[in-house]
Design a protein around this motif. Sequence first.
Motif, PDB file in Angstrom:
ATOM      1  N   UNK A  94       0.830  -1.199   0.000  1.00 10.87           N
ATOM      2  CA  UNK A  94       0.000   0.000   0.000  1.00 10.87           C
ATOM      3  C   UNK A  94       0.869   1.255   0.000  1.00 10.87           C
ATOM      4  N   UNK A  95       0.406   2.284  -0.700  1.00 12.62           N
ATOM      5  CA  UNK A  95       1.140   3.557  -0.725  1.00 12.62           C
ATOM      6  C   UNK A  95       0.142   4.698  -0.581  1.00 12.62           C
ATOM      7  N   UNK A  96       0.476   5.646   0.262  1.00 10.37           N
ATOM      8  CA  UNK A  96      -0.362   6.819   0.485  1.00 10.37           C
ATOM      9  C   UNK A  96      -0.076   7.804  -0.649  1.00 10.37           C
ATOM     10  N   UNK A  97      -1.081   8.166  -1.436  1.00 10.82           N
ATOM     11  CA  UNK A  97      -0.838   8.947  -2.669  1.00 10.82           C
ATOM     12  C   UNK A  97      -1.846  10.067  -2.847  1.00 10.82           C
ATOM     13  N   UNK A  98      -1.472  10.979  -3.760  1.00 11.55           N
ATOM     14  CA  UNK A  98      -2.416  12.032  -4.157  1.00 11.55           C
ATOM     15  C   UNK A  98      -3.284  11.466  -5.274  1.00 11.55           C
ATOM     16  N   UNK A  99      -4.561  11.379  -5.037  1.00  8.40           N
ATOM     17  CA  UNK A  99      -5.445  10.735  -6.019  1.00  8.40           C
ATOM     18  C   UNK A  99      -6.530  11.733  -6.458  1.00  8.40           C
ATOM     19  N   UNK A 100      -6.618  11.990  -7.754  1.00  9.57           N
ATOM     20  CA  UNK A 100      -7.636  12.930  -8.218  1.00  9.57           C
ATOM     21  C   UNK A 100      -9.036  12.444  -7.826  1.00  9.57           C
ATOM     22  N   UNK A 101      -9.852  13.374  -7.390  1.00  9.87           N
ATOM     23  CA  UNK A 101     -11.207  12.970  -6.981  1.00  9.87           C
ATOM     24  C   UNK A 101     -12.231  13.990  -7.467  1.00  9.87           C
ATOM     25  N   UNK A 102     -13.463  13.538  -7.444  1.00 13.94           N
ATOM     26  CA  UNK A 102     -14.552  14.328  -7.992  1.00 13.94           C
ATOM     27  C   UNK A 102     -15.294  15.025  -6.853  1.00 13.94           C
ATOM     28  N   UNK A 103     -15.367  16.353  -6.942  1.00 12.96           N
ATOM     29  CA  UNK A 103     -16.054  17.104  -5.881  1.00 12.96           C
ATOM     30  C   UNK A 103     -17.570  17.018  -6.080  1.00 12.96           C
ATOM     31  N   UNK A 104     -18.299  17.562  -5.132  1.00  3.63           N
ATOM     32  CA  UNK A 104     -19.766  17.472  -5.195  1.00  3.63           C
ATOM     33  C   UNK A 104     -20.336  18.094  -6.474  1.00  3.63           C
ATOM     34  N   UNK A 105     -19.624  19.095  -7.004  1.00  2.00           N
ATOM     35  CA  UNK A 105     -20.127  19.723  -8.236  1.00  2.00           C
ATOM     36  C   UNK A 105     -19.731  18.945  -9.494  1.00  2.00           C
ATOM     37  N   UNK A 106     -19.065  17.797  -9.305  1.00  2.83           N
ATOM     38  CA  UNK A 106     -18.720  16.955 -10.461  1.00  2.83           C
ATOM     39  C   UNK A 106     -17.379  17.288 -11.082  1.00  2.83           C
ATOM     40  N   UNK A 107     -16.701  18.307 -10.577  1.00  6.39           N
ATOM     41  CA  UNK A 107     -15.394  18.660 -11.158  1.00  6.39           C
ATOM     42  C   UNK A 107     -14.279  17.848 -10.495  1.00  6.39           C
ATOM     43  N   UNK A 108     -13.251  17.538 -11.302  1.00  5.16           N
ATOM     44  CA  UNK A 108     -12.138  16.750 -10.772  1.00  5.16           C
ATOM     45  C   UNK A 108     -11.126  17.664 -10.085  1.00  5.16           C
ATOM     46  N   UNK A 109     -10.699  17.231  -8.903  1.00  3.81           N
ATOM     47  CA  UNK A 109      -9.732  18.032  -8.139  1.00  3.81           C
ATOM     48  C   UNK A 109      -8.455  17.213  -7.978  1.00  3.81           C
ATOM     49  N   UNK A 110      -7.315  17.874  -8.218  1.00  4.97           N
ATOM     50  CA  UNK A 110      -6.033  17.199  -7.964  1.00  4.97           C
ATOM     51  C   UNK A 110      -5.553  17.659  -6.599  1.00  4.97           C
ATOM     52  N   UNK A 111      -5.529  16.792  -5.628  1.00  5.36           N
ATOM     53  CA  UNK A 111      -5.202  17.238  -4.274  1.00  5.36           C
ATOM     54  C   UNK A 111      -3.720  17.605  -4.135  1.00  5.36           C
ATOM     55  N   UNK A 112      -3.423  18.482  -3.187  1.00  8.91           N
ATOM     56  CA  UNK A 112      -2.036  18.898  -2.970  1.00  8.91           C
ATOM     57  C   UNK A 112      -1.314  17.925  -2.038  1.00  8.91           C
ATOM     58  N   UNK A 113      -2.090  17.186  -1.254  1.00 11.73           N
ATOM     59  CA  UNK A 113      -1.474  16.242  -0.295  1.00 11.73           C
ATOM     60  C   UNK A 113      -2.106  14.864  -0.498  1.00 11.73           C
ATOM     61  N   UNK A 114      -1.404  13.808  -0.061  1.00 12.14           N
ATOM     62  CA  UNK A 114      -1.995  12.471  -0.202  1.00 12.14           C
ATOM     63  C   UNK A 114      -3.370  12.395   0.453  1.00 12.14           C
TER      64      UNK A 114
END
Length: 442
Positions: free
Chosen positions: A328-348
């Motif tokens: 397992x590796x703790x990573x920054x994973x792009x995710x979809x916010x409530x408004x449907x837009x993809x966010x690239x997080x700054x931290x894992x």
Amino acid sequence: MGMTIEQAKMVLEQNGQAHVLRFWGRLDRAARGALLRQVAEIDFKDVARMRQTLEGKAGASRPVPRPAAVTRWTRGRHSEAFAAGETLLRKGRVAALLVAGGQGSRLGYDGPKGAFKIGPLSGMPLFYFHARKILRLKRVYGRPVPFYIMTSEVNDAATRACFAEHGYFGLDPADVIFFKQGVWPALDESGRLILEAPGRIFVSPDGHGGTLRALVKNGCLKDMAARGIRSVFYFQVDNPLVDIADPAFIGLHALGRADMALKLCRKNSPSETMGAVTRLGGGRYGLIEYSELTPAQAARFKYGSPAIHVFSLGFLKRAARKDMPLHVAHKKIPFCADDGLTIKPAAPNGYKFEKFIFDILPDARTVVNLAFDRAEEFSPVKNAEGVNSPETCGLALQAKWRRWLLAAGVAVPDSMPVEIDPAYAGCAAELKRGLLMRDVVM
Ligand code: UTP
């Protein structure tokens, strides 16, 4: 594999992942179909193991690291093993297995790493150096060495295109078998699947340990058996110096009736980041990742593993029936916010999981650990700059080809780059013979 929305709902709810459908109402027909296919592809037994790993329930007990003894060549042992390996090659019993499904993120090259150009004169990519060595084996031994290439979702089409564009580098396409590895979802901090877009679950390749499941799923182990393969030479895409299906290595593995053979080389420094082969007792071995060793423990290991192995086909079949441990590796994973837009997080913000091929080593009943000459056979392209970069690999290739040329009686000025087509010569002696016969083009 089709799945209806009702089925998807049920399986997701049963597994505490109902949020995956939270944008369902907004998705068009195509996006809905794609999402259902993704859900159908997920093995929720794997996801349960991932969650257990995060909860610390699946923590494997770590062996006390004890360096394995290595076998070194003596002249007699080498010639006996070489002859045995040549016999296997002449009978068509050997396959080559290249893992090329990685994302090459450290190199930062836009495309499959194998398509990265490394030939100083030819401008040819890494794949060329592997394919031409395999072509030479057919020329020398009269039988093809089937070439199994593991790709992943992201680079499969580009990998096939690279081979097609170069006429398979001279190989018969019937002997080049591409197969795709699986993908795994990532989990957020609370063990939930991550949507990277309203209709897409974030997934990434399941690690080089995914080779076993992918070989089974794509019928490659059956295909190997049908072709009469006994020994499978395993290697990574980033090392153009690798001696593919080296007869002495293949032969040593066969003479030892080993399940698995590993080539090990001297580390450049005690802290070099290479896997370490440790003794587990009872003739068994394990491979510990560098990151799992303290600096003092790492220093006790003089040898490291560059991931150059031979497996017996029987062992691969046996190993493929078992679940492999998860890393397992703790990573920054792009995710979809409530408004449907993809966010690239700054931290894992989540966890990625991978399987590593060397985790099958403890199941190998007989193992051969062979010391080899690193300068001749190992210089990987991992990073864009610095250690293990195109620059260091290019220098290692130049040095190797110059040694061969010198041994063949050809001195080349330092300022003049050289390149030897691996299909023409697989060693200095063969280059010399070729030059004498004047059938080597330089
Ligand atoms: P690495 O981890 O060194 O390379 O994998 P990478 O994944 O391509 O690059 P980074 O780490 O993102 O910079 C070693 C070998 O295993 C293969 C790679 O293609 C490489 O040949 N591999 C790795 C796979 O085939 N699948 C994977 O999921 C991971």
